[in-house]
Design a protein around this motif. Sequence first.
Motif: not given
Length: 472
Positions: A246, A251-252, A255, A257, A283, A290, A292, A322-323
């Motif tokens: 990630l 990405l975080c 978080d 997904y 999004q 949060r 993703q 977030r993608v």
Amino acid sequence: MTDICYVLSHGFAARMVLHSTIVPELRRRGVGVTVVAPNAGERYFQRFCASRDVTLEQAPAVHGLGLKLYGPARRYLFDDYEHNAALRAKHLHELHSEAVRPLLKLRPLLGKAVNRVALRWPLLPRLAQRVEQRLLRSREVRAILQRLRPRLLVSTYPVNWLEALFVLEAQQLGIPTVGQLLSWDNISCKGRFAALPDRFIAWGPVMSDELRSYYGVAPERISECGVAHFDAHFDPTNRAHAREVLASLGLCPDDPYLFFGMSARFFCPHELDVVEWLAARVQAGAFGPRMQLVVRPHPQNIRGSMADGETLQRLQGLVGGRVALDLPQVVSDQLPWDLEERDLRKLAALIAGCAVSLNSGSTLSIDAVVQDRPVVLPIFDAGHQLPWWRSVRRVVEFPHLQKMLSFGGVAVVRSFAELEQQLGRYLADQALDAEGRARLRAAECGPCDGQAAARVAEALALGLSLVGSEAS
């Protein structure tokens, strides 16, 4: 003399055999392995096989015009295509698709008439099979087998002409053959095998039942070993590795997904529209502030004759916020869909860490179920009106998917509204449908404990010992 000769005509078969621990397990038992493949001349493959102590042999080219024309016509001789959705869809595609040349549309028209006769008079397909096996011969394949003298030949995809020729020539030479099928749809959706190996290594009960019902393979000739490359899903570091992946995707890692593994565009023409809709909803925070999304296109869209620049361009346009996009690294020009070795571990990690796994009816459903991840199949055309033979709707009528869905544990949705609702249910309770996933896991994968490769190696080593005892 070679101990075991694997014939690999497909990159996913190479993943099953070479990216799992089958070869190290065989070498630990003192068994030597030779691989016959169309990409034996590629440097990356030579280096990789050398690191595994695998001998390489270049596969001969066998795809002549006659085989290319005859291959799709076989279904009319050997299969009840009208009662098999996968084969019927191919028939209708040839009949109605604008991409098919007008002259080739005569094949399904003539084939339908031939099929009616073949179903009414079983003697016709029996005679056709005898003629076919007499004609399907290759001096080059025979010469390779006579030089290698393998004690056991293993085919992973007998619907491929190269592998069928190796099986047939091996049987003519008295070499025992084993079928270790690369995928769950090979028996029911690809048409009748031109060559039937002597023994089989099956995933689990579903595959064993299909071998018995489609080909009359006796139970004692089937070894249920599980799925060798699925052993990667049992790596205890998968969750930690998912965090690393990630982060590398921007990405975080802390978080949640969603993971969307895309299929070939031929099977779901408007899957990309579904992906774009899902990316917009993520999004917008529709599944939480949060959430993703990781999207993985099919290897077919990356490289090769069916590479799709439009799909990749549209997917690149989704990246950000977030993608993220996970591109499978296709490494061969000769072996279709051959991926980097590390891709299997990355895929297992992404599935392990996801909140929900989405796909349009691919093997990724089984990958996710092995790790007990909720699975959603968006089986709709995103508002487009398509005939059945082009629509993704046809996919869930394919025999292997009908069996999968009969066990429960996998959710099919048929609209954007249903997709959003089902994702909400799974995100609220990831244990939902866990019992169905357990039933499905046991039926499709049999022994599912991370030791499938060891069982495959043991079954092959046993096959070698049987060969030795028969010879003595």
